[in-house]
Design an enzyme around this catalytic site. Structure first.
Site, PDB file in Angstrom:
ATOM      1  N   ASN A 210      41.229  15.591   6.023  1.00 25.62           N
ATOM      2  CA  ASN A 210      40.083  14.805   5.552  1.00 25.62           C
ATOM      3  C   ASN A 210      38.827  15.672   5.575  1.00 25.62           C
ATOM      4  OD1 ASN A 210      38.702  14.494   8.235  1.00 25.62           O
ATOM      5  ND2 ASN A 210      40.676  13.551   8.705  1.00 25.62           N
ATOM      6  N   LYS A 289      58.319  26.038   0.855  1.00 24.79           N
ATOM      7  CA  LYS A 289      57.371  25.388  -0.063  1.00 24.79           C
ATOM      8  C   LYS A 289      58.116  24.407  -0.990  1.00 24.79           C
ATOM      9  CE  LYS A 289      54.103  26.363  -3.687  1.00 24.79           C
ATOM     10  NZ  LYS A 289      53.646  27.316  -4.669  1.00 24.79           N
ATOM     11  N   PRO A 306      50.002   9.490  17.067  1.00 26.22           N
ATOM     12  CA  PRO A 306      49.540   8.826  18.296  1.00 26.22           C
ATOM     13  C   PRO A 306      48.039   8.601  18.221  1.00 26.22           C
ATOM     14  CG  PRO A 306      50.014  11.154  18.687  1.00 26.22           C
ATOM     15  CD  PRO A 306      50.472  10.853  17.294  1.00 26.22           C
ATOM     16  N   ASP A 307      47.560   7.519  18.825  1.00 26.44           N
ATOM     17  CA  ASP A 307      46.118   7.286  18.906  1.00 26.44           C
ATOM     18  C   ASP A 307      45.616   7.983  20.170  1.00 26.44           C
ATOM     19  OD1 ASP A 307      43.529   6.155  19.456  1.00 26.44           O
ATOM     20  OD2 ASP A 307      43.976   4.730  17.843  1.00 26.44           O
ATOM     21  N   ILE A 308      44.863   9.054  19.985  1.00 23.04           N
ATOM     22  CA  ILE A 308      44.475   9.902  21.117  1.00 23.04           C
ATOM     23  C   ILE A 308      43.555   9.142  22.076  1.00 23.04           C
ATOM     24  CG2 ILE A 308      43.318  12.062  21.768  1.00 23.04           C
ATOM     25  CD1 ILE A 308      44.178  13.037  18.870  1.00 23.04           C
ATOM     26  N   PHE A 324      34.437   6.609  18.183  1.00 22.09           N
ATOM     27  CA  PHE A 324      33.589   6.509  16.998  1.00 22.09           C
ATOM     28  C   PHE A 324      34.261   5.580  16.007  1.00 22.09           C
ATOM     29  CE2 PHE A 324      30.063   9.620  16.836  1.00 22.09           C
ATOM     30  CZ  PHE A 324      30.197  10.123  18.123  1.00 22.09           C
ATOM     31  N   LYS A 338      37.479  -2.510  17.451  1.00 27.91           N
ATOM     32  CA  LYS A 338      38.059  -1.249  17.932  1.00 27.91           C
ATOM     33  C   LYS A 338      37.733  -1.007  19.404  1.00 27.91           C
ATOM     34  CE  LYS A 338      38.304   1.094  14.059  1.00 27.91           C
ATOM     35  NZ  LYS A 338      37.832   1.948  12.985  1.00 27.91           N
ATOM     36  N   LYS A 342      41.030  -0.667  21.670  1.00 27.56           N
ATOM     37  CA  LYS A 342      41.344   0.648  22.239  1.00 27.56           C
ATOM     38  C   LYS A 342      40.887   0.763  23.692  1.00 27.56           C
ATOM     39  CE  LYS A 342      41.213   2.929  17.743  1.00 27.56           C
ATOM     40  NZ  LYS A 342      41.496   4.227  17.125  1.00 27.56           N
TER      41      LYS A 342
HETATM   42  O1  C5P Z   1      41.241   3.675  14.356  1.00 28.70           O
HETATM   43  P1  C5P Z   1      40.159   4.591  13.922  1.00 28.70           P
HETATM   44  O2  C5P Z   1      40.699   5.920  13.385  1.00 28.70           O
HETATM   45  O3  C5P Z   1      39.173   4.025  12.969  1.00 28.70           O
HETATM   46  O4  C5P Z   1      39.348   4.882  15.254  1.00 28.70           O
HETATM   47  C1  C5P Z   1      38.379   5.861  15.347  1.00 28.70           C
HETATM   48  C2  C5P Z   1      38.273   6.349  16.764  1.00 28.70           C
HETATM   49  O5  C5P Z   1      39.553   6.602  17.321  1.00 28.70           O
HETATM   50  C3  C5P Z   1      37.580   7.692  16.810  1.00 28.70           C
HETATM   51  O6  C5P Z   1      36.934   7.781  18.062  1.00 28.70           O
HETATM   52  C4  C5P Z   1      38.722   8.679  16.702  1.00 28.70           C
HETATM   53  O7  C5P Z   1      38.392   9.944  17.235  1.00 28.70           O
HETATM   54  C5  C5P Z   1      39.793   7.970  17.517  1.00 28.70           C
HETATM   55  N1  C5P Z   1      41.157   8.236  17.072  1.00 28.70           N
HETATM   56  C6  C5P Z   1      42.023   8.945  17.889  1.00 28.70           C
HETATM   57  N2  C5P Z   1      43.325   9.145  17.507  1.00 28.70           N
HETATM   58  C7  C5P Z   1      43.776   8.651  16.346  1.00 28.70           C
HETATM   59  C8  C5P Z   1      42.917   7.913  15.500  1.00 28.70           C
HETATM   60  C9  C5P Z   1      41.607   7.735  15.897  1.00 28.70           C
HETATM   61  O8  C5P Z   1      41.600   9.417  18.948  1.00 28.70           O
HETATM   62  N3  C5P Z   1      45.037   8.860  15.993  1.00 28.70           N
END
Ligand code: C5P
Length: 402
Positions: A210, A289, A306-308, A324, A338, A342
């Protein structure tokens, strides 16, 4: 005045008799650990010589906008970027008028237009000139734009008059400069910050990513260091130099970013997730490729990353966690959702539908949301916003740990 250590200060001198006090001011700023570069208007050179200021600052003095030799060394844009703070002392009535109207007709006004560092003015002029309606209007407008005014003081003037318009004394000005820098609010704390995009490979030459530039995360990392924190900056691929005095770990994918975030997390007091993490990655990475086929439509199979930040916030020893929320509609409502989902302590919401702020821009405007309040921070440079955010995060962190 510890806060001046390693600070990069441009001292702008304009034409006024108080210019002679800049010799002492430079000595005090240098003595407190600042690196000082002096920029003089042509009129200032009538009051004090560039040679004196060069000897005292230990740096070449800049006084011409169109000087090929100076531009080959540190040009006016580099100088504007170099500065952590621009102090203009003495600031004459003429200079204030030119700054107010956005002119760039000498090196100093051009620097002020080009910088995103805070600008502070120490006005110095005859009391009648200071009281003049035009000067007062300029002073008001400059302050409304966020430019700070140090003084002027009141008292006896070089011309024999008495009244307001005296430049503050060098020691007062040096102290006020020190106060512009962060308070050491995160002294001794360990802060992890994720920044930039992630890159999810499809094959050896292609990836999904992105437009995140990483500027906000890098500015936050710098501001946290300035506030006294030990900082680990976990960065996706960006085009930014590592700020000094922190540990930077470069990563590519979301999974790499998660591993780097969890490494040493037990020591982390505050976790700030500013990275734009790819939500999905290709289910498999092709070994070679991928070739163009006959089919018009190609399907990609993706799997959730994974959601970090949520992983960090789900830990029993959870650090104070800040996320954020970059949204294009219903910004505050989505951000609040959120925050809860989270399990965050704070969320910084910004509207990325606007092209003048956010992604890839140098400016941003946000609202910081916690469980019990919303705090809007108006549009400013990412660098200034980062300082404000770090101060706010530090005070919420302290409130939370009481
Ligand atoms: O769910 P969304 O991507 O909109 O959430 C944004 C927040 O979650 C940001 O703080 C981003 O750094 C964190 N994030 C993360 N891991 C992911 C997706 C989002 O830490 N896979």
């Amino acid at each position: 005045m510890q806060r001046l250590t390693n600070r990069q200060i441009i001292l702008g001198i304009t034409g006024g008799i108080a210019a002679y006090k800049c010799a002492e001011l430079t000595r005090l700023l240098k003595g407190a650990g600042a690196d000082v570069r002096v920029v003089m208007t042509p009129a200032a050179t009538e009051f004090i010589t560039p040679l004196t200021m060069q000897a005292l600052s230990g740096n070449p003095v800049h006084h011409q906008l169109l000087d090929p030799e100076a531009e080959a060394g540190m040009g006016h844009i580099e100088l504007a970027k170099w500065a952590d703070l621009i102090l203009i002392a003495p600031a004459s009535a003429d200079f204030m008028a030119r700054l107010e109207s956005g002119q760039g007709n000498d090196l100093l006004t051009t620097l002020c237009l080009a910088t995103d560092a805070p600008i502070c003015l120490a006005p110095a002029m005859n009391q009648a000139m200071w009281r003049d309606i035009a000067t007062q209007a300029n002073a008001d407008k400059l302050q409304q734009r966020g430019i700070k005014l140090f003084g002027p003081g009141t008292g006896e003037q070089a011309c024999g008059d008495t009244g307001p318009g005296r430049m503050l004394e060098p020691a007062e000005l040096a102290q006020l400069c020190a106060e512009q820098f962060s308070s050491g609010a995160l002294s001794g704390k360990t802060v992890f910050i994720t920044a930039g995009p992630t890159r999810e490979p499809l094959d050896p030459v292609r990836y999904i990513s992105n437009h995140s530039s990483g500027k906000m995360g890098y500015s936050l990392a710098q501001a946290a260091v300035d506030a006294g924190a030990r900082v680990k900056l976990i960065s996706g691929p960006v085009n930014l130099a590592a700020p000094e005095r922190l540990q930077r770990v470069m990563v590519q994918t979301a999974r790499d970013m998660l591993d780097a975030s969890l490494d040493g997390i037990e020591q982390c007091d505050i976790f700030i997730a500013s990275a734009a993490v790819a939500d999905y990655r290709p289910t498999a990475v092709a070994e070679h490729k991928m070739k163009k086929g006959k089919e018009e439509v190609m399907e990609l199979h993706l799997v959730k990353n994974p959601d970090i930040v949520a992983t960090v916030a789900a830990r029993p020893d959870k650090p104070f966690t800040v996320g954020f929320a970059a949204e294009t509609q219903d910004v505050l409502a989505y951000a609040r959702d959120k925050l809860q989902r989270k399990n965050l302590n704070l969320i910084v919401a910004n509207d990325v539908s606007r092209s003048d702020i956010g992604f890839n821009s140098d400016e941003n405007a946000v609202t910081v949301i916690s469980a019990d309040q919303d705090q809007p921070l108006p549009q400013t440079s990412k660098r200034q916003l980062a300082n404000q955010l770090i101060e706010l995060i530090a005070s919420e962190y302290n409130r939370n740990s009481q």
